[in-house]
Design an enzyme around this catalytic site. Structure first.
Site, PDB file in Angstrom:
ATOM      1  N   ASN A  22       0.805  -1.225   0.000  1.00  0.00           N
ATOM      2  CA  ASN A  22       0.000   0.000   0.000  1.00  0.00           C
ATOM      3  C   ASN A  22       0.837   1.274   0.000  1.00  0.00           C
ATOM      4  O   ASN A  22       0.278   2.369  -0.068  1.00  0.00           O
ATOM      5  CB  ASN A  22      -0.991  -0.023   1.160  1.00  0.00           C
ATOM      6  CG  ASN A  22      -2.106  -1.040   0.893  1.00  0.00           C
ATOM      7  OD1 ASN A  22      -2.256  -1.513  -0.246  1.00  0.00           O
ATOM      8  ND2 ASN A  22      -2.838  -1.410   1.916  1.00  0.00           N
ATOM      9  N   ARG A 398      -2.091 -11.329  -4.640  1.00  0.00           N
ATOM     10  CA  ARG A 398      -2.213  -9.894  -4.969  1.00  0.00           C
ATOM     11  C   ARG A 398      -1.472  -9.080  -3.907  1.00  0.00           C
ATOM     12  O   ARG A 398      -0.987  -7.989  -4.185  1.00  0.00           O
ATOM     13  CB  ARG A 398      -3.686  -9.471  -4.977  1.00  0.00           C
ATOM     14  CG  ARG A 398      -4.464  -9.823  -6.212  1.00  0.00           C
ATOM     15  CD  ARG A 398      -5.841  -9.199  -6.173  1.00  0.00           C
ATOM     16  NE  ARG A 398      -5.742  -7.783  -5.841  1.00  0.00           N
ATOM     17  CZ  ARG A 398      -6.698  -7.090  -5.225  1.00  0.00           C
ATOM     18  NH1 ARG A 398      -7.817  -7.700  -4.854  1.00  0.00           N
ATOM     19  NH2 ARG A 398      -6.556  -5.819  -4.961  1.00  0.00           N
TER      20      ARG A 398
HETATM   21  C1  EPZ Z   1      -6.825   1.792   1.728  1.00  0.00           C
HETATM   22  O1  EPZ Z   1      -8.055   1.714   1.027  1.00  0.00           O
HETATM   23  C2  EPZ Z   1      -6.150   0.420   1.554  1.00  0.00           C
HETATM   24  N1  EPZ Z   1      -5.906   0.172   0.132  1.00  0.00           N
HETATM   25  C3  EPZ Z   1      -7.034  -0.676   2.129  1.00  0.00           C
HETATM   26  O2  EPZ Z   1      -6.292  -1.895   2.050  1.00  0.00           O
HETATM   27  C4  EPZ Z   1      -7.291  -0.378   3.612  1.00  0.00           C
HETATM   28  O3  EPZ Z   1      -8.227  -1.337   4.104  1.00  0.00           O
HETATM   29  C5  EPZ Z   1      -7.862   1.034   3.782  1.00  0.00           C
HETATM   30  O4  EPZ Z   1      -7.021   2.009   3.143  1.00  0.00           O
HETATM   31  C6  EPZ Z   1      -7.978   1.413   5.248  1.00  0.00           C
HETATM   32  O5  EPZ Z   1      -6.706   1.348   5.852  1.00  0.00           O
HETATM   33  C7  EPZ Z   1      -4.859   0.765  -0.465  1.00  0.00           C
HETATM   34  O6  EPZ Z   1      -4.117   1.523   0.163  1.00  0.00           O
HETATM   35  C8  EPZ Z   1      -4.628   0.446  -1.908  1.00  0.00           C
HETATM   36  P1  EPZ Z   1     -10.278   4.330   3.036  1.00  0.00           P
HETATM   37  P2  EPZ Z   1      -9.005   3.040   0.846  1.00  0.00           P
HETATM   38  O7  EPZ Z   1     -10.820   5.312   2.075  1.00  0.00           O
HETATM   39  O8  EPZ Z   1      -8.158   4.251   0.775  1.00  0.00           O
HETATM   40  C9  EPZ Z   1     -14.502   3.852   5.535  1.00  0.00           C
HETATM   41  C10 EPZ Z   1      -5.797  -4.116   1.468  1.00  0.00           C
HETATM   42  O9  EPZ Z   1      -6.232  -5.228   1.791  1.00  0.00           O
HETATM   43  N2  EPZ Z   1     -14.203   5.091   6.271  1.00  0.00           N
HETATM   44  O10 EPZ Z   1      -9.173   4.726   3.949  1.00  0.00           O
HETATM   45  O11 EPZ Z   1      -9.934   2.734  -0.252  1.00  0.00           O
HETATM   46  C11 EPZ Z   1     -14.506   4.063   4.023  1.00  0.00           C
HETATM   47  O12 EPZ Z   1     -15.795   4.404   3.535  1.00  0.00           O
HETATM   48  C12 EPZ Z   1      -6.758  -2.965   1.212  1.00  0.00           C
HETATM   49  O13 EPZ Z   1      -4.573  -3.836   1.332  1.00  0.00           O
HETATM   50  C13 EPZ Z   1     -15.245   5.750   6.929  1.00  0.00           C
HETATM   51  O14 EPZ Z   1     -16.385   5.294   6.895  1.00  0.00           O
HETATM   52  O15 EPZ Z   1      -9.787   3.022   2.224  1.00  0.00           O
HETATM   53  C14 EPZ Z   1     -14.079   2.701   3.502  1.00  0.00           C
HETATM   54  O16 EPZ Z   1     -15.192   1.836   3.424  1.00  0.00           O
HETATM   55  C15 EPZ Z   1      -8.207  -3.346   1.459  1.00  0.00           C
HETATM   56  N3  EPZ Z   1     -14.966   6.898   7.596  1.00  0.00           N
HETATM   57  C16 EPZ Z   1     -13.122   2.194   4.574  1.00  0.00           C
HETATM   58  O17 EPZ Z   1     -13.433   2.927   5.785  1.00  0.00           O
HETATM   59  C17 EPZ Z   1     -13.704   7.429   7.657  1.00  0.00           C
HETATM   60  O18 EPZ Z   1     -13.510   8.499   8.278  1.00  0.00           O
HETATM   61  C18 EPZ Z   1     -11.649   2.398   4.223  1.00  0.00           C
HETATM   62  O19 EPZ Z   1     -11.502   3.756   3.903  1.00  0.00           O
HETATM   63  C19 EPZ Z   1     -12.647   6.735   7.005  1.00  0.00           C
HETATM   64  C20 EPZ Z   1     -12.920   5.573   6.308  1.00  0.00           C
END
Ligand code: EPZ
Length: 418
Positions: A22, A398
């Site tokens: 990431n 992946r």
């Molecule tokens: C990044 O995804 C990572 N992917 C994810 O890792 C990781 O789970 C996630 O960050 C959280 O750490 C990459 O970096 C490529 P988000 P991202 O926007 O940016 C909710 C893996 O397995 N949320 O930080 O898409 C939000 O809606 C992957 O390596 C809130 O509700 O994730 C989303 O559903 C999977 N309120 C989820 O959390 C908030 O204030 C993650 O959000 C913040 C987030």
């Protein structure tokens, strides 16, 4: 591909942690911001990196493999800004091409990104923030037509503390006219790594690792003949948990323990023995595990990407363990298989489960769902008595490089077959 596993063998030995998936993904996208040559080191050899490099080549990047984990990239000219949906829908990180491309080109057609099906995973936070930088975004079918007459810095309050939205806006802002302030920014180690990389190319960024990041736009960025990506704290946490779940004793090398404060604290609370030095972590399961409350959070809280592995460990804890993952609403897809292996788990709602332990796990035939669910069921199979078979292990590859071989190095009875 499939893994055949004979469980019940405690993991023992030493393992080197690989480069962070990431961090590598946004940094690879960030190379689009300069026409100069960039050399990256410690790039994890995983499928998501391969797919992203294919997308960059179609955009105009020249990519050369220089050795294990070492690649050079150079995009002298942006040749195409219509990203291939067939590739973009394979991973979440494809969305991270948007910010850099708009820094160098006036129009980009960006498909809605793909990735693990662990919830709705909206991209509103990205789009709302990028529009503040003088970008016009028009949804069209499953894509977004993004145009700009030139990016202009702005003060932005992200509507979610989103990791990739923070990264996208940082990358768009580095070549924008004037100053950008991002409030409610994510603080994850991979955000810091991205900004360290950009600063090495001449970007003016401060505040990474806090919730307020400031970027002063510059005219252009240089290249670099070497940037080393930090090692993967999520992979490290995964191996710590696997050692505890199998009753083993391992040492992780080349890892910054401060990125794992939350998971080290939780494991110690459960009764796992953990010793840390500047770049090593040793873990040993010494006896019974206590059930505790496990709640995921944004950094520096417990990473949601370790929720599934921790649930497997919780099946070995004495008592009832509440697991609460408020970030995703569909990240318990692996429970059916884990219960078939012998776990006793009540589902409270889409974000909370109650694990009753300890329970003996037995081997089963399992299909992988997403990267972290897949690795969690590998850990369950390693901890279970008897044989397991895990299918679609391409999904796990992946995010984890050379997994079967590296686990064999820790004494696991695992083979990978077609
Ligand atoms: C990044 O995804 C990572 N992917 C994810 O890792 C990781 O789970 C996630 O960050 C959280 O750490 C990459 O970096 C490529 P988000 P991202 O926007 O940016 C909710 C893996 O397995 N949320 O930080 O898409 C939000 O809606 C992957 O390596 C809130 O509700 O994730 C989303 O559903 C999977 N309120 C989820 O959390 C908030 O204030 C993650 O959000 C913040 C987030």
């Amino acid at each position: 591909m499939k893994f055949k596993i004979e469980g019940g063998v405690p993991l023992k030995g030493t393992i080197r942690i690989a480069g962070s998936k990431n961090a590598a993904l946004p940094i690879i996208c960030a190379t689009l911001l300069t026409a100069q040559k960039v050399v990256l080191e410690n790039v994890p050899e995983i499928i998501d990196v391969e797919v992203l490099l294919e997308i960059l080549k179609e955009i105009g990047a020249k990519v050369e493999k220089l050795g294990p984990g070492k690649i050079s990239l150079q995009t002298p000219k942006i040749l195409d800004t219509k990203i291939d949906p067939a590739k973009a829908t394979k991973l979440r990180a494809s969305i991270l091409c948007l910010g850099p491309l708009l820094g160098r080109h006036k129009k980009v057609i960006m498909p809605h990104p793909g990735g693990c099906f662990i919830g709705k995973r909206p991209i509103d936070t990205h789009l709302l923030a990028l529009e503040k930088l003088a970008i016009k975004i028009v949804p069209a079918d499953d894509s977004y037509i993004c145009t700009t007459e030139g990016l202009v810095g702005a003060e932005i309050f992200l509507n979610e503390v989103s990791v990739t939205a923070t990264e996208n806006v940082v990358m768009a802002a580095v070549l924008a006219k004037g100053k950008t302030i991002i409030k409610n920014a994510a603080c994850e180690p991979h955000v810091i790594d991205l900004t360290n990389f950009l600063r090495k190319l001449g970007a003016k960024i401060s505040g990474a690792g806090t919730h307020t990041i400031e970027i002063e736009g510059v005219g252009s960025l240089s290249g670099t003949d070497g940037y080393c990506i930090h090692n993967d704290e999520v992979e490290a946490g995964t191996f710590l948990i696997a050692a505890a779940a199998t009753g083993g004793e391992i040492t992780l090398t080349d890892i910054n323990p401060e990125y794992l404060d939350a998971v080290i604290e939780k494991l110690r609370q459960m009764g796992v023995d953990i010793k840390v030095t500047a770049n090593k972590i040793s873990v040993k399961r010494t006896g019974d595990l206590q059930a505790i409350k496990i709640q995921t959070n944004t950094y520096p809280g417990l990473p949601t990407d370790l929720q599934a592995p921790l649930t497997v460990l919780a099946t070995q804890g004495r008592g009832q363990c509440l697991i609460h993952d408020w970030l995703y609403e569909r990240r318990f897809g692996y429970l059916e298989d884990l219960i078939r292996m012998g776990a006793k788990i009540d589902v409270i709602d889409a974000h909370r489960i109650l694990v009753h332990g300890p329970t003996k796990l037995h081997g089963e035939i399992i299909d992988s769902l997403d990267i972290r669910a897949g690795i969690a069921l590998v850990i369950a199979a390693l901890a279970a008595q008897g044989k397991s078979e895990i299918n679609q292990t391409e999904i796990i590859s992946r995010g984890y490089q050379n997994l079967a071989k590296r686990l064999q190095g820790l004494g696991a009875r695992i083979v990978e077959e077609q």
